[in-house]
Design a protein around this motif. Structure first.
Motif, short mmCIF file in Angstrom:
data_model
loop_
_atom_site.label_atom_id
_atom_site.label_comp_id
_atom_site.label_asym_id
_atom_site.label_seq_id
_atom_site.Cartn_x
_atom_site.Cartn_y
_atom_site.Cartn_z
N LEU A 66 0.83 -1.21 0.00
CA LEU A 66 0.00 0.00 0.00
C LEU A 66 0.86 1.26 0.00
CD1 LEU A 66 -2.94 -0.82 2.45
CD2 LEU A 66 -3.14 -0.13 0.06
N LEU A 67 1.92 1.25 0.83
CA LEU A 67 2.80 2.41 0.87
C LEU A 67 3.51 2.63 -0.47
CD1 LEU A 67 4.45 2.16 4.42
CD2 LEU A 67 2.95 3.95 3.57
N TRP A 103 -4.87 5.77 -11.95
CA TRP A 103 -5.03 4.39 -12.38
C TRP A 103 -4.60 3.39 -11.31
CZ3 TRP A 103 -7.91 3.18 -16.36
CH2 TRP A 103 -8.08 4.10 -17.39
N LEU A 104 -3.75 3.82 -10.39
CA LEU A 104 -3.31 2.92 -9.32
C LEU A 104 -4.31 2.84 -8.17
CD1 LEU A 104 0.47 3.93 -9.15
CD2 LEU A 104 -0.54 1.92 -10.22
N CYS A 105 -5.42 3.58 -8.27
CA CYS A 105 -6.42 3.52 -7.20
C CYS A 105 -7.07 2.14 -7.13
CB CYS A 105 -7.48 4.59 -7.42
SG CYS A 105 -6.88 6.28 -7.19
N TRP A 106 -7.22 1.46 -8.27
CA TRP A 106 -7.85 0.15 -8.25
C TRP A 106 -7.00 -0.89 -7.52
CZ3 TRP A 106 -12.76 0.27 -9.09
CH2 TRP A 106 -13.30 1.21 -9.95
N PRO A 107 -5.72 -1.05 -7.83
CA PRO A 107 -4.94 -2.00 -7.00
C PRO A 107 -4.83 -1.56 -5.56
CG PRO A 107 -3.52 -0.82 -8.55
CD PRO A 107 -4.92 -0.54 -8.96
N LEU A 108 -4.83 -0.25 -5.30
CA LEU A 108 -4.80 0.21 -3.92
C LEU A 108 -6.07 -0.19 -3.19
CD1 LEU A 108 -3.24 3.77 -4.26
CD2 LEU A 108 -2.28 1.84 -3.02
N ALA A 109 -7.22 -0.12 -3.88
CA ALA A 109 -8.48 -0.52 -3.24
C ALA A 109 -8.48 -2.01 -2.92
CB ALA A 109 -9.65 -0.17 -4.16
#
Length: 557
Positions: free
Chosen positions: A69-70, A310-316
């Motif tokens: 996450l970091l 675009w990285l919000c999805w893997p972060l979610a």
């Protein structure tokens, strides 16, 4: 999505410090007995039952998810980008004016089938590559003539390009200075950052001082594309006979490489040449677009698209993995998220203008099924305007018009979808120049020409420098005048062609005599064949006659 690695950078690079922080966190929590372990504070007998990574467990640990996450969060917050953020309503391609040399030497066959034909083939490919960009056309030999001002209709430009021939301009010579001068007068009224492409096989060295002066005063870029490779030999006409000059001597298709280099130096222009592959097309496109962007970005802050979202999805997904104790539940959460992502579609709203008594499937977008789950998810994560924007960018204009709440974009989507009443209702809520401009376009589509003219007038009163509104108003006014003239002609056609008096028995009675009529306008237009080459030849001759035989080379048109 194209990625230009040469322009890749981070908007906020300090956020990348989260990556070494994540690495430090992994090192500190590398084992239960490490610095972040619980062995020193919890009884050893209870510890295996309180931690996830009990002895013998496999797979990643929660600290790995936190470190991921970091890392991803730091990269997303740093703002990776490689594309400039340009407004969608601006022209993002460079305007280009092509000046083609039509002197007799362009018929030389050293570049098969001839220099001119090879240039025409290349320009055809260039138009296909520059689809949507404005391109103009100039023809020159001993005099320079504007064939077509910059337009975004490639088929129209290609029609006139393919009709070019060396016999269209009677005046001998290579008036490159005149071509540059004509291009300068045309580009004054267009967007800055234009390019003039000279396609020629030689130059008149006596014009070099004039060319240099024009290049210094120009705010556009000049490119020179050499058409030819060697001495083309004796030129021949369409019947294969040698072409003679006024003195009865054969005309040679010379290629003056030295003069072309001097022309490029005087015009401060990069010099290229026709090739058998697409290298020359890449060369023209690269120089034109680079100059255009340099001019557009001069004195302005460059805005870049932040691609970190675009990285919000893997972060979610990683965030969901951290919500539960036990990794079996986390895999289930990831599976649910994938299913929900497959259900998602930004079309959860029904058409508010639809007939409630009609078939509910009739209001759905063709090719999609109404899905209440998709609507709930879309409403939970996206505003109606965001859903409308998604649908609009994917050319689903009917759905975008249904979900948009912003009146301007609702009207734009309805206009593009062909729902003109809804577009008028949306634009009526605004009183801006742009809204009135689209009201005029919509009324013109509905053939309400008086209302369209009134809307264009309102837009021009609010924003005097509105070239699109001026152009459309002129077109609608001409269209209305043509329709009125046609109606008058129809009324005249309904009158008797001839009235005669019968002097025999029954004198005094009026009888109508049928007279042979001319063919209708439609038949006449269908039988009319207009040659673009013949039109250009006549046009060039008239312009040369107006200038007069005493006009200097490169004179202003």
């Amino acid at each position: 999505m194209d990625v230009d690695l040469s322009a890749f950078h981070f908007l906020r690079p300090w956020w990348l410090m989260a990556i070494p922080l994540a690495a430090l966190l992994l090192w500190l929590g590398r084992s239960p007995s490490g610095r972040l372990g619980w062995g020193s504070t919890i009884a050893p007998a209870l510890l295996p039952y309180l931690i996830v990574n009990a002895p013998g467990s496999r797979g990643p640990r929660p600290i790995h998810a936190v470190a991921a996450l970091l890392m991803l969060g730091g990269i997303a917050a740093a703002g990776p980008t490689w594309q400039q953020d340009l407004p969608p309503f601006l022209d993002n391609q460079a305007p280009l004016i092509v000046a083609v040399d039509l002197s007799p030497s362009m018929d030389a066959a050293d570049v098969p089938p001839s220099r001119l034909q090879a240039a025409k083939h290349k320009l055809h490919d260039l138009l296909a590559r520059r689809a949507g960009a404005k391109t103009g056309l100039i023809a020159y030999a001993g005099s320079a003539h504007l064939v077509l001002p910059p337009t975004d209709d490639p088929s129209l430009v290609d029609l006139f390009i393919q009709s070019l021939a060396t016999e269209l301009i009677a005046a001998p010579g290579k008036d490159a200075a005149g071509a540059i001068n004509v291009a300068a007068s045309v580009l004054k009224s267009t967007q800055a950052g234009g390019t003039v492409l000279l396609v020629t096989d030689g130059a008149d060295t006596s014009q070099l001082p004039q060319v240099e002066q024009l290049a210094k005063a120009a705010d556009f870029q000049i490119l020179v594309l050499a058409a030819g490779a060697s001495d083309g030999g004796v030129l021949r006409d369409a019947r294969g006979q040698p072409r003679m000059d006024k003195d009865g001597k054969p005309v040679l298709g010379t290629f003056d490489a030295s003069a072309i280099k001097q022309l490029a130096q005087a015009a401060r222009a990069p010099l290229g040449s026709l090739t058998l592959n697409d290298d020359d097309l890449d060369w023209v496109t690269l120089h034109a677009q680079r100059h255009f962007q340099e001019v557009q970005n001069a004195g302005q802050a460059v805005h870049w698209k932040d691609m970190g979202y675009w990285l919000c999805w893997p972060l979610a997904i990683l965030a969901l993995l951290c919500l539960r104790r036990g990794w079996n539940v986390n895999w289930l959460a990831g599976l649910m998220l994938a299913c929900l992502a497959g259900w998602y579609a930004p079309d959860g709203h029904a058409n508010p203008n639809a007939n409630p008594n009609a078939n509910p499937d009739a209001n759905a977008t063709p090719g999609r099924n109404a899905n209440p789950v998709a609507g709930a998810i879309a409403n939970a994560f996206f505003t109606p305007d965001q859903q409308g924007r998604w649908a609009y960018e994917h050319h689903d204009y009917a759905r975008a018009a249904a979900v948009f709440q912003d009146p301007y974009w609702k009207g734009r989507a309805a206009y593009d979808a062909g729902d003109y009443p809804l577009a008028l209702a949306a634009f009526a809520r605004l009183d801006t120049a742009e809204a009135n401009f689209y009201v005029g376009n919509t009324q013109a589509r509905l053939r309400h020409y008086d209302d369209a003219l009134a809307a264009y007038d309102r837009a021009l009163r609010q924003h005097a420098d509105f070239p699109e509104a001026k152009k459309n108003r002129e077109l609608v006014a001409k269209l209305q005048a043509a329709i009125e003239a046609e109606q008058e002609d129809d009324n005249n056609d309904q009158k008797p062609d001839d009235v005669a008096q019968d002097n025999k028995k029954g004198a005094g009675k009026m009888t109508q005599v049928e007279v042979a009529k001319a063919s209708s306008d439609d038949v006449w237009l269908r039988n009319l064949s207009l040659s673009p080459a013949g039109f250009l030849k006549q046009k060039f001759a008239i312009e040369d006659a107006r200038r007069g035989a005493s006009a200097p080379a490169g004179g202003r048109p």
